[in-house]
Design an enzyme around this catalytic site. Sequence first.
Site, mmCIF file in Angstrom:
data_model
loop_
_atom_site.group_PDB
_atom_site.id
_atom_site.type_symbol
_atom_site.label_atom_id
_atom_site.label_comp_id
_atom_site.label_asym_id
_atom_site.label_seq_id
_atom_site.Cartn_x
_atom_site.Cartn_y
_atom_site.Cartn_z
ATOM 1 N N ASP A 1 25.551 -18.684 -5.213
ATOM 2 C CA ASP A 1 23.896 -18.809 -5.261
ATOM 3 C C ASP A 1 24.625 -20.416 -6.649
ATOM 4 O OD1 ASP A 1 23.791 -16.282 -3.977
ATOM 5 O OD2 ASP A 1 22.340 -16.021 -5.507
ATOM 6 N N CYS B 1 28.217 -12.795 -1.488
ATOM 7 C CA CYS B 1 27.166 -12.950 -2.633
ATOM 8 C C CYS B 1 27.839 -13.399 -4.298
ATOM 9 C CB CYS B 1 25.432 -12.881 -2.847
ATOM 10 S SG CYS B 1 24.819 -13.343 -0.977
ATOM 11 N N ASP C 1 24.998 -16.910 4.528
ATOM 12 C CA ASP C 1 26.454 -15.938 4.970
ATOM 13 C C ASP C 1 25.234 -14.103 5.091
ATOM 14 O OD1 ASP C 1 25.035 -14.828 2.217
ATOM 15 O OD2 ASP C 1 26.794 -15.151 1.011
ATOM 16 N N ASP D 1 20.524 -23.977 -2.994
ATOM 17 C CA ASP D 1 21.379 -22.837 -3.246
ATOM 18 C C ASP D 1 22.854 -22.908 -2.984
ATOM 19 O OD1 ASP D 1 19.106 -21.353 -5.249
ATOM 20 O OD2 ASP D 1 19.490 -19.763 -3.608
ATOM 21 N N HIS E 1 19.320 -17.944 2.518
ATOM 22 C CA HIS E 1 21.075 -17.537 2.426
ATOM 23 C C HIS E 1 21.975 -17.750 4.001
ATOM 24 C CE1 HIS E 1 20.794 -16.367 -2.441
ATOM 25 N NE2 HIS E 1 20.357 -18.052 -2.037
#
Length: 350
Positions: A109, A337, A233, A182, A231
Amino acid sequence: MSSSTEWDLLEEIIVGRVEGAMFPSWDRILKNTIPKNALPDYDAQFSKKGTPIPDYIIEKANIALEKFITLLKSEGVKVRRPNLFEFQQKFSTPLWDVESGVSCANPRDVFLVINNCILECPMADRGRYFEVFPYREILKDLCKNGWNWVSAPKPTLDEELYSVSASEEYPYSITEFEPTFDGADFVRCGKDIIGQISHVTNGFGIKWLQNFLGAEYTVHVIQSKCPEALHIDTTIAPLAEGKLLVNPEFIDFNSLPKIFYDWELIEAPKPDSFITEIGGYRVVSDWMSINILSLDDKRVIVEEKQKSLIKTLKDKGFEPIPCAFEDYYIFGGSFHCATLDICRKKTLRQ
């Protein structure tokens, strides 16, 4: 030493820590990103804002982390860790203050690695303003060894940045007041960087990143269908040159950037049931299942209970490596992450 894709041979990586982790004391963005089924119980679950996460939760996550680190080392990967840090301290700027930090559980992040440049990201979460500090020794070492260590413009995180309620103009938690993003809202495919707008990443942030990278790179933007988008992912995962794992609930296959038109699109299976209530706290989407980590363009670390995904990957010629990691989920991430790859070596397969 550098890293420019998500699938080249992994040689060195940073793995986060959970010691000293705190319940976020500033949770305006968090409330908008946790799964909808957690909202009715949110106030009860997070009534301990700004206090340490219980030791037994830390201990369970650390057991999962150690097994993961042992696996990485057994596969020939060098592992670095951030320093311990006192996250319970209050801090402020001239514009605002928070009762505590959060943790250094998820380095993905905080940073974005582009080749041999490591970029400190302008994060929108006030509680994470100084989260780069535990990594300073690593950053200094990288810089001494030829890396370009850069910090994006530090955002003010003024009230004007935050959207009071979702609207057509600002569907997420932030406005276009200043650039924020991020690192985990981007995945890397060499000179092509794929990002998304989310509760922490705005168009201004993506524009700044494109300007910084220059004409040599292209930042492509996907549109998530998830209203809690946080995010990239859990939405897409490039597994190898020409192979993309796609979450069919969060993305319209026909809306993907043109660079993927000749790629094989692998539809991620519906996540197998997993623990979403660790210690009574539900904070992540079921699609944490595709928050995987590639060791190269064949070997992929996958949560061991995700049997459907493991089968899909095997059927597509990959070599999934199962690893238990559910006890880490309360810290907001899984394998991707929780890590930041800093050395991936390009290899030529016959």
